[in-house]
Design an enzyme around this catalytic site. Structure first.
Site, PDB file in Angstrom:
ATOM      1  N   THR A 139      38.040  31.068  50.347  1.00 32.19           N
ATOM      2  CA  THR A 139      37.201  29.709  49.844  1.00 32.19           C
ATOM      3  C   THR A 139      37.502  29.981  48.616  1.00 32.19           C
ATOM      4  O   THR A 139      37.076  31.187  47.889  1.00 32.19           O
ATOM      5  CB  THR A 139      36.436  29.690  50.503  1.00 32.19           C
ATOM      6  N   ASP A 140      37.924  28.952  48.353  1.00 33.66           N
ATOM      7  CA  ASP A 140      37.858  28.348  46.431  1.00 33.66           C
ATOM      8  C   ASP A 140      36.634  28.609  46.281  1.00 33.66           C
ATOM      9  O   ASP A 140      36.345  29.224  44.399  1.00 33.66           O
ATOM     10  CB  ASP A 140      37.904  27.057  46.025  1.00 33.66           C
ATOM     11  N   GLU A 141      35.622  28.448  46.836  1.00 34.72           N
ATOM     12  CA  GLU A 141      34.299  28.357  46.821  1.00 34.72           C
ATOM     13  C   GLU A 141      33.643  29.645  46.057  1.00 34.72           C
ATOM     14  O   GLU A 141      32.329  29.567  45.016  1.00 34.72           O
ATOM     15  CB  GLU A 141      33.186  27.903  47.977  1.00 34.72           C
ATOM     16  N   TYR A 169      26.616  30.158  51.317  1.00 38.05           N
ATOM     17  CA  TYR A 169      28.141  30.175  52.082  1.00 38.05           C
ATOM     18  C   TYR A 169      28.667  30.843  51.056  1.00 38.05           C
ATOM     19  O   TYR A 169      29.339  32.167  51.601  1.00 38.05           O
ATOM     20  CB  TYR A 169      28.267  29.083  52.198  1.00 38.05           C
ATOM     21  N   LYS A 218      30.551  34.404  52.073  1.00 42.57           N
ATOM     22  CA  LYS A 218      32.473  34.365  51.495  1.00 42.57           C
ATOM     23  C   LYS A 218      32.936  36.013  50.562  1.00 42.57           C
ATOM     24  O   LYS A 218      33.499  36.590  50.656  1.00 42.57           O
ATOM     25  CB  LYS A 218      32.818  33.630  51.417  1.00 42.57           C
TER      26      LYS A 218
END
Ligand code: NAD
Ligand code: DAU
Length: 343
Positions: free
Chosen positions: A126-128, A151, A155
């Site tokens: 994810t870009d997060e 989260y 990741k």
């Protein structure tokens, strides 16, 4: 690549990807391995469930024995790992489940992939993991990870493990880091399906804080095409960002959504912000573009198409909003302070 293990394939993006693979590759076999948490739903796969090239195994990616048994039973040569706890707000309530599935589960899959000499292990990230991106900047694949929610941290931890298996053991891995996906079968805890379905029910849309946070809302089908490209043309050991390359404010997303529905802006209700809320995500997508991929939808087109799907598919989301979701919604939003902010 012929026999795919799609972990988390009963969730939102996974089920769209399974449908995509079966439609595009007549000689591939697709085995979905999924724990069926609150977010997993076999209805998402109902239209492919009778395809002889498809099979389903209910299991946890943390269960090393069952993972290995499944790899052997189906002669798996490719693993695509979508399985994860995925909702930032839930990670704030209960981080443990995220560490377990997103980090430990990834480790279990990597060990099984190493032992059984899997041809490709692909991690859906994810870009997060890049954290908040200041205005004017776009995250590139070589940027350091700087996650800020439980989260995103889980990741990022998984990504680092995946890369370590490439460096240390030569396991042929690839990673894609996607921006916010929207489209059919997304659990209505995520903002776009939550807001469309709330609006259809005549309920308020709880916008966090001032609503000026920026996200890149991409069409899930575009994301699936890009993952496919990376699987077939990406280089082992490499990371690829995937998004529309555009970012918009949440309030802009809300106005497009209400416009598509013909619903009033009086439904907008500003509420207390998410703790540690990342203000802006923005991806540089030149690397995946250089493989020959282009997004087919900009954010606005993706939002309008998503709204239409939820409007036409109440049979899918209404039962979900009756179940576990109600309790969650009450816990998450029941005590949230309302804010007075001009729209
Ligand atoms: P989702 O929450 O809709 O689905 C997750 C699926 O994983 C569910 O079917 C669930 O049952 C399954 N699962 C959860 N824990 C499991 C476990 N321990 N073992 C086996 N299965 C388990 O998620 P999604 O939105 O489709 O996201 C899929 C992947 O894409 C995730 O890895 C997520 O981090 C990543 N991602 C999502 C987005 C997005 O906008 N939704 C964007 C970028 C990346
Ligand atoms: O960026 C990719 C990520 O996108 C994925 O890795 C995650 O799995 C996925 O959940 C998503 O994370 P976000 O936190 O960006 O998505 P969410 O839909 O929860 O929220 C999008 C934006 O909308 C964010 O700025 C918070 C805001 N929001 C969200 C909810 C649920 C609201 O204003 N109100 C809400 O009720």
């Amino acid at each position: 690549m012929r026999n795919f293990l799609i972990t988390g394939g009963a969730g939102f993006i996974g089920s769209n990807f399974v449908r995509y693979l079966l439609a595009h590759y007549p000689d591939y076999r697709v085995i979905v391995y999924d724990k069926l948490t609150y977010a997993g739903n076999l209805t998402n796969l109902a239209d492919v469930s009778h395809d002889p090239r498809y099979a389903f195994v209910r299991g946890d990616i943390c269960d090393a024995n069952l993972v290995e048994q499944t790899i052997c039973d189906y002669a798996i040569d490719t693993i695509v790992n979508f399985a994860a706890e995925t909702h930032v707000d839930r990670s704030i309530l209960n981080p443990g489940a995220f560490i377990q599935t997103d980090v430990v589960g990834t480790y279990v899959l990597l060990e099984a992939a190493r032992k059984h000499r899997i041809e490709r292990y692909h991690q859906i990230s994810t870009d997060e993991v890049y954290g908040h991106i200041p205005p004017g900047r776009y995250a590139t694949e070589t940027d350091p990870v700087a996650p800020r929610s439980p989260y995103a941290a889980s990741k990022a931890g998984a990504d680092l493990l995946v890369l370590a298996y490439w460096t240390t053991y030569g396991l042929p891995v690839t990673i894609t880091r996607g921006s916010n996906n929207i489209g059919p079968y997304q659990y209505p805890e995520k903002v776009v399906p939550l807001f469309v379905t709330n609006a259809l029910e005549g309920k308020p849309l709880p916008v966090y804080g001032d609503g000026r946070q920026m996200r890149d809302y991409q069409w899930v089908g575009d994301h699936c095409e890009a993952i496919d490209l990376v699987l077939h043309r990406g280089q082992p050991g490499e990371i690829y960002n995937i998004g529309s390359g555009q970012e918009i404010e949440n309030l802009t997303m809300v106005h497009i959504l209400l416009d598509e529905l013909g619903a009033p802006t009086s439904l907008i209700q500003h509420v207390e912000d998410r703790p540690g809320h990342d203000r802006r995500y923005a991806l540089d997508i030149s690397k995946i573009r250089s493989l020959g991929w282009e997004p087919r939808h900009d954010c606005e087109a993706a939002i309008r198409r998503t709204v239409r799907w939820y409007r036409e598919n109440e049979w899918w989301w209404r039962p979900i909003k009756e179940g576990e979701f109600r309790e969650y919604y009450e816990k998450m939003y029941g005590n949230r302070r309302k804010l007075v902010i001009g729209n």
